[in-house]
Design an enzyme around this catalytic site. Structure first.
Site, PDB file in Angstrom:
ATOM      1  N   CYS A  52       0.708  -0.140  -0.293  1.00  0.00           N
ATOM      2  CA  CYS A  52      -0.612   0.504  -0.354  1.00  0.00           C
ATOM      3  C   CYS A  52      -0.702   1.456  -1.546  1.00  0.00           C
ATOM      4  CB  CYS A  52      -0.894   1.284   0.932  1.00  0.00           C
ATOM      5  SG  CYS A  52      -0.838   0.274   2.409  1.00  0.00           S
ATOM      6  N   ARG A 129      -5.194  -5.817   4.930  1.00  0.00           N
ATOM      7  CA  ARG A 129      -5.697  -5.541   3.564  1.00  0.00           C
ATOM      8  C   ARG A 129      -6.950  -6.387   3.345  1.00  0.00           C
ATOM      9  NH1 ARG A 129      -1.390  -2.810   1.434  1.00  0.00           N
ATOM     10  NH2 ARG A 129       0.551  -3.320   2.500  1.00  0.00           N
TER      11      ARG A 129
HETATM   12  C1  BEZ Z   1       3.110  -1.020   2.647  1.00  0.00           C
HETATM   13  O1  BEZ Z   1       4.148  -0.947   2.005  1.00  0.00           O
HETATM   14  O2  BEZ Z   1       2.044  -0.669   2.173  1.00  0.00           O
HETATM   15  C2  BEZ Z   1       3.134  -1.569   4.007  1.00  0.00           C
HETATM   16  C3  BEZ Z   1       4.017  -2.592   4.297  1.00  0.00           C
HETATM   17  C4  BEZ Z   1       4.057  -3.120   5.590  1.00  0.00           C
HETATM   18  C5  BEZ Z   1       3.220  -2.601   6.576  1.00  0.00           C
HETATM   19  C6  BEZ Z   1       2.319  -1.600   6.259  1.00  0.00           C
HETATM   20  C7  BEZ Z   1       2.279  -1.069   4.987  1.00  0.00           C
END
Ligand code: BEZ
Length: 216
Positions: A52, A129
């Protein structure tokens, strides 16, 4: 049928559902924010997570690109406003990137449900997402969904925006992998007379009467 709550899933061509929300730039009414501008609204699973952080930083670094195309950015996650502020400040301190577009604090999941951003098979508590491209009339023009573990392609999101704006402005369709500078699809003929005119046309790049391209 199981007893999961059925959530609304807005579709392409629908009016973007209106809502009021708390964001990092203050309270907002979405329809007011959208008025007269394109909007790219995107959800992310959680603040202070690595994928993110790369994505929202990339949106922030493309601020000028979006401004030049009359497009506002707005993020969303199921986190508090305090978490959003701390994360934005942390990213600014560590990387000099300032994520100064509004980020919705959707703790009650109201907006996530309204836009179908919760996909329980992927996560019961975090938004996937999602990307919604909304035009200045408030119509949803494109929707993308990515899973939690795969970051979105920012070049594709920018290409999508340019393609939608170009298709509207020039009243054309755009072929596979279209990018600015490429030819556009000429709408296919709808009558036998138009078909014969197209067959006789020497101006267009033509595969056959139903597949012709022109420079735009
Ligand atoms: C992230 O790194 O943004 C992420 C990865 C897996 C689940 C939620 C967020």
């Amino acid at each position: 049928m199981d007893n999961q709550v059925l959530q609304a899933m807005p579709r392409i061509g629908d009016k973007a559902p209106d809502f009021k929300a708390l964001t990092t730039t203050g309270p907002m009414t979405f329809s007011e924010f959208n008025k007269g501008s394109w909007v790219i609204m995107f959800s992310h699973p959680a603040d202070f997570t690595p994928v993110c952080t790369t994505e929202l930083s990339a949106f922030a670094m493309d601020k000028k690109f979006y401004q030049e195309r009359n497009t506002k950015l707005i993020g969303l996650s199921i986190d508090s406003i305090h978490s959003h502020l701390a994360w934005v400040n942390n990213v600014r301190e560590k990387t000099d990137v300032y994520m100064d577009f509004p980020i919705i604090a959707d703790l009650d999941m109201k907006v996530a449900h309204l836009y179908g951003m919760l996909h329980p098979g992927e996560s019961e508590t975090a938004a996937v997402r999602a990307v919604f491209v909304i035009d200045p009339k408030g119509v949803i023009r494109l929707i993308l969904y990515y899973p939690l573990n795969i970051g979105r392609n920012m070049e594709e999101i920018k290409r999508i925006l340019i393609a939608l704006q170009t298709a509207d402005e020039k009243k054309v369709a755009l072929p596979v992998n279209w990018k600015p500078g490429d030819k556009a699809i000429v709408p296919p003929p709808k009558t036998l007379v138009e078909m014969d005119e197209r067959i006789a046309n020497t101006e267009y790049e033509k595969v056959d009467f139903y597949l012709s391209k022109k420079a735009i």
